[in-house]
Design a protein around this motif. Structure first.
Motif, short mmCIF file in Angstrom:
data_model
loop_
_atom_site.label_atom_id
_atom_site.label_comp_id
_atom_site.label_asym_id
_atom_site.label_seq_id
_atom_site.Cartn_x
_atom_site.Cartn_y
_atom_site.Cartn_z
N VAL A 12 34.34 99.91 116.15
CA VAL A 12 35.11 99.19 117.16
C VAL A 12 34.21 98.19 117.90
O VAL A 12 34.61 97.05 118.17
CB VAL A 12 35.77 100.17 118.16
N ILE A 13 32.99 98.61 118.21
CA ILE A 13 32.05 97.71 118.88
C ILE A 13 31.78 96.48 118.02
O ILE A 13 31.73 95.35 118.53
CB ILE A 13 30.74 98.45 119.21
N LYS A 14 31.61 96.66 116.72
CA LYS A 14 31.40 95.53 115.81
C LYS A 14 32.57 94.56 115.88
O LYS A 14 32.40 93.34 115.90
CB LYS A 14 31.21 96.03 114.38
N ASP A 15 33.79 95.09 115.89
CA ASP A 15 34.97 94.23 116.00
C ASP A 15 34.97 93.46 117.32
O ASP A 15 35.26 92.25 117.36
CB ASP A 15 36.25 95.07 115.91
N LEU A 16 34.62 94.16 118.41
CA LEU A 16 34.66 93.53 119.73
C LEU A 16 33.63 92.40 119.86
O LEU A 16 33.96 91.32 120.36
CB LEU A 16 34.40 94.58 120.81
N VAL A 17 32.38 92.65 119.44
CA VAL A 17 31.36 91.63 119.62
C VAL A 17 31.61 90.41 118.72
O VAL A 17 31.09 89.33 118.98
CB VAL A 17 29.93 92.18 119.38
N SER A 18 32.42 90.60 117.70
CA SER A 18 32.71 89.49 116.77
C SER A 18 33.80 88.56 117.29
O SER A 18 34.06 87.52 116.68
CB SER A 18 33.12 90.05 115.40
N ILE A 19 34.43 88.92 118.40
CA ILE A 19 35.47 88.08 119.00
C ILE A 19 34.87 87.29 120.15
O ILE A 19 34.40 87.87 121.13
CB ILE A 19 36.64 88.94 119.53
N PRO A 20 34.83 85.95 120.08
CA PRO A 20 34.28 85.16 121.18
C PRO A 20 35.05 85.40 122.47
O PRO A 20 36.28 85.37 122.46
CB PRO A 20 34.45 83.71 120.69
N SER A 21 34.32 85.66 123.57
CA SER A 21 35.02 85.91 124.84
C SER A 21 34.13 85.60 126.04
O SER A 21 33.91 86.46 126.89
CB SER A 21 35.49 87.36 124.92
N PRO A 22 33.61 84.36 126.15
CA PRO A 22 32.86 84.03 127.36
C PRO A 22 33.77 84.13 128.59
O PRO A 22 34.99 83.90 128.48
CB PRO A 22 32.41 82.59 127.11
N SER A 23 33.21 84.48 129.72
CA SER A 23 34.00 84.58 130.95
C SER A 23 34.84 83.31 131.13
O SER A 23 34.32 82.20 131.04
CB SER A 23 33.08 84.74 132.16
N GLY A 24 36.13 83.52 131.36
CA GLY A 24 37.04 82.40 131.50
C GLY A 24 37.87 82.13 130.27
O GLY A 24 38.86 81.39 130.34
N ASN A 25 37.51 82.76 129.14
CA ASN A 25 38.24 82.52 127.89
C ASN A 25 38.30 83.83 127.11
O ASN A 25 37.69 83.98 126.05
CB ASN A 25 37.56 81.43 127.07
N SER A 168 30.73 79.52 122.65
CA SER A 168 30.34 80.93 122.49
C SER A 168 29.21 81.03 121.49
O SER A 168 29.03 80.17 120.64
CB SER A 168 31.55 81.77 122.04
N PHE A 169 28.45 82.12 121.60
CA PHE A 169 27.24 82.30 120.79
C PHE A 169 27.50 83.29 119.65
O PHE A 169 28.18 84.30 119.83
CB PHE A 169 26.09 82.82 121.66
N HIS A 214 42.83 105.63 135.62
CA HIS A 214 43.05 104.24 135.21
C HIS A 214 41.80 103.73 134.49
O HIS A 214 40.68 104.05 134.89
CB HIS A 214 43.33 103.35 136.43
N PHE A 215 42.04 102.92 133.47
CA PHE A 215 40.95 102.28 132.74
C PHE A 215 41.14 100.78 132.85
O PHE A 215 42.12 100.24 132.32
CB PHE A 215 40.95 102.71 131.27
N LEU A 216 40.24 100.13 133.53
CA LEU A 216 40.31 98.67 133.69
C LEU A 216 39.33 98.02 132.72
O LEU A 216 38.11 98.25 132.80
CB LEU A 216 39.96 98.28 135.13
N ILE A 217 39.86 97.21 131.81
CA ILE A 217 39.03 96.39 130.94
C ILE A 217 38.96 95.03 131.61
O ILE A 217 39.89 94.23 131.55
CB ILE A 217 39.61 96.30 129.52
N SER A 218 37.87 94.79 132.31
CA SER A 218 37.78 93.60 133.15
C SER A 218 37.26 92.41 132.36
O SER A 218 36.67 92.56 131.29
CB SER A 218 36.91 93.87 134.38
N ASN A 219 37.50 91.23 132.90
CA ASN A 219 37.20 90.01 132.14
C ASN A 219 36.49 88.94 132.96
O ASN A 219 36.44 87.79 132.54
CB ASN A 219 38.49 89.44 131.55
N ASN A 220 35.93 89.33 134.09
CA ASN A 220 35.17 88.37 134.90
C ASN A 220 33.91 88.99 135.49
O ASN A 220 33.39 88.50 136.50
CB ASN A 220 36.04 87.81 136.04
N GLU A 221 33.40 90.03 134.88
CA GLU A 221 32.25 90.72 135.44
C GLU A 221 31.01 89.84 135.45
O GLU A 221 30.22 89.88 136.41
CB GLU A 221 31.98 92.01 134.65
N GLU A 222 30.79 89.08 134.39
CA GLU A 222 29.57 88.28 134.30
C GLU A 222 29.48 87.20 135.38
O GLU A 222 28.41 86.66 135.63
CB GLU A 222 29.46 87.63 132.91
#
Length: 347
Positions: A12-25, A168-169, A214-222
């Protein structure tokens, strides 16, 4: 008692890191998480910031827990289109230009078109530039070479690339036979993978949690404010699951779970920290207690925003954070085990 399978978590981690997701996108990776949880019939909702919240009911609904991990990553935006057809960058998140020199990247236009590129020093060729090794790695000297026949700013704009487009990198994820996992963005997609597998296990095994959680998957931590909202009034304990930072003077390693005592925001809740350590001891879980001098988490953001909560921070140990990151399956395993026992522990 059955823990989530560590190899499945790594997948699952491999799948996640392969998806571009810089903060804001982060829409694409949040959609992936939604779909992953939907397969286990776990309902989710998005907050207005674009993060995702899943709730598992517990025996006690008068007191809640919240766990969070973030899917947003470091990245960049197009700051300027140079007359040469190359791009000047503006960084998203706290890192240095030297950590991305030579990296492959992807430019995404507002229309959704994606272009390949490489991040380079302007003075890269030692056959041309005498100061190639000495020139400062900064915004003025670092640029993106686009893999297209572009020779001017107009050529670049004809392809739809503009100021404000996300860059994204390339994660370059690799899992080695000896258990090491190398990739960009293990901060914090390693933790997200762990939480997803834990939720799946609880749901599919029909386990009852002691408290509504509750499980929050946040998207602006960085950029500092991913987990500072959507905290229910009933929430007593708030645990951020984020990477443990390694380096000189640090106790954290790549094989244990790191339990944070203090970061740049100050000490984490002492009683919760002691409870996490006791759980680790009781269940023979490898752990280290550590402090991170230049670090803040979603839990510290939640405290700063005025929430009356008990806050903590744990996570897998990550080497070379905000650069060429690495961890080991042992750290994923120990973090998973501590979180599992925490979910079923009494407050």
């Amino acid at each position: 008692m059955t823990y989530p399978n560590t190899q499945e978590t790594v997948n699952v981690i491999k799948d996640l890191v392969s998806i571009p997701s810089p903060s804001g996108n982060t829409n694409e990776v949040i959609t992936f998480v939604e779909q992953f949880l939907a397969k286990s019939n776990i309902e989710t909702k998005r907050n207005r910031k674009g993060g995702l919240i899943a709730t598992l009911p517990g025996k006690d609904d008068s007191q809640h827990r919240m766990l969070t991990a973030h899917v947003d990553t470091l990245g960049a935006m197009v700051k300027e289109i140079k007359p040469s057809g190359r791009l000047k960058l503006d960084l998203i998140g706290g890192f240095k230009y030297n950590s991305i020199e030579g990296e492959y990247c992807e430019i995404e236009t507002a229309a959704g078109e994606k272009y390949s590129g490489t991040i380079l020093m302007h003075q890269t060729s030692v056959h041309v530039y005498k100061d190639a090794g000495k020139a400062e790695r900064n915004q003025a000297n670092v640029e993106v070479r686009i893999d297209e026949k572009v020779h001017s700013a107009d050529d670049v704009r004809e392809r739809g690339i503009e100021v404000g487009d996300f860059v994204s990198f390339d994660p370059r994820v690799k899992v080695l036979p000896n258990g090491y996992i190398k990739s960009r963005h293990l901060d914090d997609k390693a933790s997200v993978g762990i939480l997803l597998q834990l939720m799946k296990q609880v749901q599919e095994d029909k386990l009852e949690l002691p408290y509504t959680t509750h499980f929050l998957i946040s998207n602006n931590e960085e950029i500092g404010y991913g987990g500072n909202s959507n905290i229910t009034p009933e929430t007593v304990e708030y645990l951020a699951v984020d990477m443990g930072a390694m380096g000189d003077g640090q106790a954290t390693d790549e094989y244990t779970v790191s339990i944070c005592a203090k970061d740049a925001s100050g000490p984490y809740n002492y009683e919760l920290r002691k409870k996490l350590v006791e759980l680790a001891k009781q269940h023979d879980i490898g752990y280290k207690i550590d402090m991170y001098p230049y670090y803040g988490s979603d839990a510290s953001a939640a405290i700063r925003s005025g929430n009356d909560i008990v806050h903590g921070l744990i996570g897998p140990g990550i080497d070379s954070s905000h650069a060429f990151e690495r961890t080991h399956m042992d750290s994923i395993d120990n973090t998973t085990k501590l979180l599992y026992h925490y979910l079923f522990a009494e407050m």
